[in-house]
Every structure is written in structure tokens, then in C-alpha cells.
Design a protein around this motif. Sequence first.
Motif, PDB file in Angstrom:
ATOM      1  N   SER A  30     -64.931  39.513  38.157  1.00  0.00           N
ATOM      2  CA  SER A  30     -65.128  39.563  36.710  1.00  0.00           C
ATOM      3  C   SER A  30     -63.771  39.786  36.069  1.00  0.00           C
ATOM      4  O   SER A  30     -62.804  40.146  36.742  1.00  0.00           O
ATOM      5  N   TYR A  31     -63.685  39.534  34.777  1.00  0.00           N
ATOM      6  CA  TYR A  31     -62.385  39.663  34.108  1.00  0.00           C
ATOM      7  C   TYR A  31     -62.582  40.177  32.698  1.00  0.00           C
ATOM      8  O   TYR A  31     -63.670  40.086  32.118  1.00  0.00           O
ATOM      9  N   LYS A  32     -61.502  40.717  32.159  1.00  0.00           N
ATOM     10  CA  LYS A  32     -61.411  40.988  30.730  1.00  0.00           C
ATOM     11  C   LYS A  32     -60.070  40.453  30.241  1.00  0.00           C
ATOM     12  O   LYS A  32     -59.057  40.566  30.941  1.00  0.00           O
ATOM     13  N   LEU A  33     -60.097  39.862  29.068  1.00  0.00           N
ATOM     14  CA  LEU A  33     -58.920  39.226  28.492  1.00  0.00           C
ATOM     15  C   LEU A  33     -58.310  40.134  27.431  1.00  0.00           C
ATOM     16  O   LEU A  33     -58.993  40.538  26.486  1.00  0.00           O
ATOM     17  N   ILE A  34     -57.043  40.446  27.600  1.00  0.00           N
ATOM     18  CA  ILE A  34     -56.327  41.332  26.677  1.00  0.00           C
ATOM     19  C   ILE A  34     -55.268  40.537  25.938  1.00  0.00           C
ATOM     20  O   ILE A  34     -54.388  39.920  26.565  1.00  0.00           O
ATOM     21  N   HIS A  35     -55.359  40.502  24.629  1.00  0.00           N
ATOM     22  CA  HIS A  35     -54.353  39.857  23.777  1.00  0.00           C
ATOM     23  C   HIS A  35     -53.493  40.976  23.186  1.00  0.00           C
ATOM     24  O   HIS A  35     -53.977  41.791  22.407  1.00  0.00           O
ATOM     25  N   THR A  36     -52.228  41.000  23.551  1.00  0.00           N
ATOM     26  CA  THR A  36     -51.351  42.051  23.018  1.00  0.00           C
ATOM     27  C   THR A  36     -50.967  41.796  21.573  1.00  0.00           C
ATOM     28  O   THR A  36     -50.443  42.673  20.904  1.00  0.00           O
ATOM     29  N   ASP A  37     -51.232  40.567  21.091  1.00  0.00           N
ATOM     30  CA  ASP A  37     -50.849  40.162  19.731  1.00  0.00           C
ATOM     31  C   ASP A  37     -49.334  40.150  19.547  1.00  0.00           C
ATOM     32  O   ASP A  37     -48.830  40.328  18.427  1.00  0.00           O
ATOM     33  N   GLN A  38     -48.613  39.947  20.644  1.00  0.00           N
ATOM     34  CA  GLN A  38     -47.155  39.811  20.534  1.00  0.00           C
ATOM     35  C   GLN A  38     -46.806  38.715  19.536  1.00  0.00           C
ATOM     36  O   GLN A  38     -45.938  38.865  18.687  1.00  0.00           O
ATOM     37  N   HIS A  39     -47.493  37.573  19.665  1.00  0.00           N
ATOM     38  CA  HIS A  39     -47.438  36.511  18.655  1.00  0.00           C
ATOM     39  C   HIS A  39     -48.876  36.309  18.195  1.00  0.00           C
ATOM     40  O   HIS A  39     -49.752  36.055  19.021  1.00  0.00           O
ATOM     41  N   TYR A  40     -49.106  36.374  16.907  1.00  0.00           N
ATOM     42  CA  TYR A  40     -50.485  36.268  16.443  1.00  0.00           C
ATOM     43  C   TYR A  40     -50.508  35.619  15.072  1.00  0.00           C
ATOM     44  O   TYR A  40     -49.849  36.075  14.137  1.00  0.00           O
ATOM     45  N   ASP A  41     -51.274  34.543  14.958  1.00  0.00           N
ATOM     46  CA  ASP A  41     -51.484  33.853  13.695  1.00  0.00           C
ATOM     47  C   ASP A  41     -52.985  33.864  13.430  1.00  0.00           C
ATOM     48  O   ASP A  41     -53.742  33.132  14.069  1.00  0.00           O
ATOM     49  N   LYS A  42     -53.409  34.710  12.509  1.00  0.00           N
ATOM     50  CA  LYS A  42     -54.840  34.869  12.256  1.00  0.00           C
ATOM     51  C   LYS A  42     -55.491  33.561  11.856  1.00  0.00           C
ATOM     52  O   LYS A  42     -56.605  33.240  12.274  1.00  0.00           O
ATOM     53  N   ALA A  43     -54.770  32.753  11.064  1.00  0.00           N
ATOM     54  CA  ALA A  43     -55.344  31.507  10.563  1.00  0.00           C
ATOM     55  C   ALA A  43     -55.611  30.513  11.686  1.00  0.00           C
ATOM     56  O   ALA A  43     -56.557  29.722  11.632  1.00  0.00           O
ATOM     57  N   MET A  44     -54.764  30.537  12.729  1.00  0.00           N
ATOM     58  CA  MET A  44     -54.895  29.558  13.806  1.00  0.00           C
ATOM     59  C   MET A  44     -55.575  30.121  15.047  1.00  0.00           C
ATOM     60  O   MET A  44     -55.864  29.384  15.988  1.00  0.00           O
ATOM     61  N   SER A  45     -55.845  31.405  15.059  1.00  0.00           N
ATOM     62  CA  SER A  45     -56.340  32.031  16.276  1.00  0.00           C
ATOM     63  C   SER A  45     -57.655  31.429  16.748  1.00  0.00           C
ATOM     64  O   SER A  45     -57.810  31.057  17.912  1.00  0.00           O
ATOM     65  N   GLN A  46     -58.638  31.335  15.851  1.00  0.00           N
ATOM     66  CA  GLN A  46     -59.965  30.871  16.249  1.00  0.00           C
ATOM     67  C   GLN A  46     -59.921  29.445  16.770  1.00  0.00           C
ATOM     68  O   GLN A  46     -60.475  29.133  17.819  1.00  0.00           O
ATOM     69  N   VAL A  47     -59.246  28.547  16.052  1.00  0.00           N
ATOM     70  CA  VAL A  47     -59.186  27.149  16.487  1.00  0.00           C
ATOM     71  C   VAL A  47     -58.451  27.025  17.805  1.00  0.00           C
ATOM     72  O   VAL A  47     -58.783  26.179  18.644  1.00  0.00           O
ATOM     73  N   PHE A  48     -57.472  27.892  18.026  1.00  0.00           N
ATOM     74  CA  PHE A  48     -56.711  27.832  19.269  1.00  0.00           C
ATOM     75  C   PHE A  48     -57.597  28.154  20.463  1.00  0.00           C
ATOM     76  O   PHE A  48     -57.583  27.443  21.471  1.00  0.00           O
ATOM     77  N   PHE A  49     -58.405  29.221  20.365  1.00  0.00           N
ATOM     78  CA  PHE A  49     -59.296  29.569  21.466  1.00  0.00           C
ATOM     79  C   PHE A  49     -60.371  28.512  21.657  1.00  0.00           C
ATOM     80  O   PHE A  49     -60.769  28.207  22.786  1.00  0.00           O
ATOM     81  N   GLU A  50     -60.843  27.930  20.555  1.00  0.00           N
ATOM     82  CA  GLU A  50     -61.829  26.863  20.675  1.00  0.00           C
ATOM     83  C   GLU A  50     -61.247  25.653  21.392  1.00  0.00           C
ATOM     84  O   GLU A  50     -61.909  25.031  22.237  1.00  0.00           O
ATOM     85  N   GLU A  51     -60.008  25.290  21.060  1.00  0.00           N
ATOM     86  CA  GLU A  51     -59.363  24.146  21.707  1.00  0.00           C
ATOM     87  C   GLU A  51     -59.216  24.358  23.206  1.00  0.00           C
ATOM     88  O   GLU A  51     -59.386  23.431  24.004  1.00  0.00           O
ATOM     89  N   LEU A  52     -58.884  25.578  23.612  1.00  0.00           N
ATOM     90  CA  LEU A  52     -58.664  25.866  25.018  1.00  0.00           C
ATOM     91  C   LEU A  52     -59.964  26.111  25.784  1.00  0.00           C
ATOM     92  O   LEU A  52     -59.951  26.194  27.011  1.00  0.00           O
ATOM     93  N   GLY A  53     -61.068  26.220  25.072  1.00  0.00           N
ATOM     94  CA  GLY A  53     -62.354  26.404  25.725  1.00  0.00           C
ATOM     95  C   GLY A  53     -62.510  27.762  26.370  1.00  0.00           C
ATOM     96  O   GLY A  53     -63.164  27.895  27.409  1.00  0.00           O
ATOM     97  N   ILE A  54     -61.911  28.803  25.764  1.00  0.00           N
ATOM     98  CA  ILE A  54     -62.037  30.159  26.310  1.00  0.00           C
ATOM     99  C   ILE A  54     -62.568  31.093  25.230  1.00  0.00           C
ATOM    100  O   ILE A  54     -62.410  30.834  24.034  1.00  0.00           O
ATOM    101  N   PRO A  55     -63.220  32.187  25.646  1.00  0.00           N
ATOM    102  CA  PRO A  55     -63.764  33.130  24.659  1.00  0.00           C
ATOM    103  C   PRO A  55     -62.674  33.939  23.980  1.00  0.00           C
ATOM    104  O   PRO A  55     -61.538  33.991  24.454  1.00  0.00           O
TER     105      PRO A  55
END
Length: 361
Positions: A30-55
Motif C-alpha cells: 500500500s502507499y501514501k502520496l506526500i506532496h511537499t508543495d515545493q512547487h505548487y500551482d493551485k490553478a493547474m494542480s487538479q488538471v495535472f493529477f487528472e492528466e497523469l491518472g493519479i489520485p
Amino acid sequence: MIYLVAGARPNFMKIAPIIRAIQKHQNELSYKLIHTDQHYDKAMSQVFFEELGIPEPDFHLGCGGGTHAVQTAKIMVEFEKVCVAERPDCLLVVGDVNSTLACSIVSKKLGIRVAHVEAGLRSGDMSMPEEVNRIVTDSISDWFFVTEPSGEANLLAEGKPRENVFHVGHVMVDNLYYQMARLDAVADKLETTALKRKLGKYGVVTLHRPATVDNPVLLKSVCQVLDECAETLPLVFPVHPRTRNSLNRMDFKFSEYVHLIEPQSYMAFLNLWKDAQLVLTDSGGLQEETTAAGVSCLTLRDNTERPITVEQGTNTVVGTDCDNIRSHFRRVLASETQGAKPELWDGQSSDRIVQHLIRLI
């Protein structure tokens, strides 16, 4: 339980296929995904995860901004809280950003084993923050997953146990093939498709490294030669925010043949560069992706930590000397792309990593 850490967008391109591989073995890992937000663009975040097919990540640490020291310290403090609350069996880090380094240190202090994906790469240039991150992370990691033979050779020369070094290929190439297979279904919706149709033949430029874009004299010189080259082949230049700030302070205007556009989503940028006549870049990952896709690449740096892209692939390291850039630009346009796909760059690297982890853990 494996913690997967990412801090910048290129990290997620490497994490995404690993997640898909783990999901095939849900009874064992099992896994958990940790985003440190070192680079973070709120406007593009959702579409980016959707494009990559990951939660979406399980944890956002909110550690963006600041100097290297401030950012690394913030990540260490916040990541420690997550590890103490629910201790994982292994930390898996990718690449060479500050998040890679910071989370590896925290894990080792807590007695948590560390697996480094893309281990062993060396440029020999200690002025690069990424080189420092790579060396320190590898010095404390337990398991090393390497993309090319040079990584294995470097680690063995540094005294790492052979039984802990695994040549598995490249997870970024896994992701590239996965995304390319999905591209036709969305290409008509991407703005870069209209630009491609308008230009016909074109090249692509990316610049973001401080050594180039923070040096106004060097940056202007590079821009001048790019402008000259664009008279022969139009260039599309998605401008990194750091580069945009430097260009705004500089007394230079590109001609109409250089098309400055905003940073693109993963799919929009892939759609753009995959059909380019050549790519000019100071990016490490793009050297590898162009090799995997058979696109000519000129690396505007004096060195590369990815020598296989030069030895076997389509990449040429040309530095930032104007005459050198100009001559290699002409050579590429006058010749057909040649290059081989490196060993194990077959889209199965993530599966090999997960099989190793199941056995090791």
C-alpha cells in the motif's frame, strides 16, 4: 506501507507509473502520496493529477518558497510530523529536488529505509543544487534504482553494495509512453495543436536553470542566437516564471519567429515537443524524454548527468557558446535524427521497481 514523496511537477511524472504499478499488487503493498508543495500551482494542480491518472496526494505539506535552506528545513519539519504519526516501512523518493533530500534525511534519522529512484546520476558540477541533492541522498539511501549504466557505475565506485543497486530502466519513460498512448484522444482540445498547425515545422525551447537565466549577460547572448536560429526554423518557447522575470528585466525583444507562450500542462507540452524538428533545453528530464521519443535535442549546458542520452540517444551537449549552438542547430536541421533507445527504457521500469520492493521489504 510505502510513502511516495514528490515536490515538483517532474517528480509526479516519475511517481505516476510507480503508483499504477503498486495498484497491481494491492494485497502486498500500500502507499501514501506526500506532496511537499515545493512547487505548487493551485490553478493547474487538479488538471495535472487528472492528466497523469493519479489520485490527489494524501498529504500536502505546504512548504513552497524560500531559499534552498529555508525550503529544505520546512520540508524536514513537516515531513517528520507525518512519519511520526504513521510510520511507513519504506520511503521512496525520485529525482534530485530539495524534497528528495529533505525527506530522505528525516527518514534515515527515524530508522525508515529509503529507496531512491533515478539514483547514481552525476554531472560532476557541484555548482548545481541538484548535484548536491543527488550525492547526499545516495549517501544515505538503502536501495538504488538506476536508469542507465553510468548510474550503476557511479554508485559502485562510491562504495555502495552491489546487491542494493538495481538497473531497472526509467520510470519517466514509462510515463511518457503511457501519456503518448492517450494523447490522440485529447489533442484537438489542446491549444498547442492549433499552434502546431499554424507553424508546420518548428523547434521548442525551454530554459530555467539559474546558471543561465539569472545571468543577464549570458541569457541575452543565448536569446540572441536563438532569435537568429528562429529565422531558419520558428521556435516555440514556453517561458518558465523564473525565466520570464529575467527576460522582463533585460533589454531584449525576440523577433516574430520566436513564439513566447505560457508554461504548459504535461499533455499540452508533450503534444508540442513530440513533433518538433528539435528541442533546445537545459532540462535534465527532457534530454531523456526526447531520446525515448527519437526527437533531436541540443542541451544548453556544459555537462549532463544523463550521458546515455548522448552516447546512445538523440542528445548533444552544446553548452551556451553562441557559435557552438549555431553550428549544431544547422547540423541537426541538415541531418536525420539518429539514436537508439537505451536498454530497459521499455515502459516496464515501474513494474521492475515494485517487484524488487515486494522482495526487499
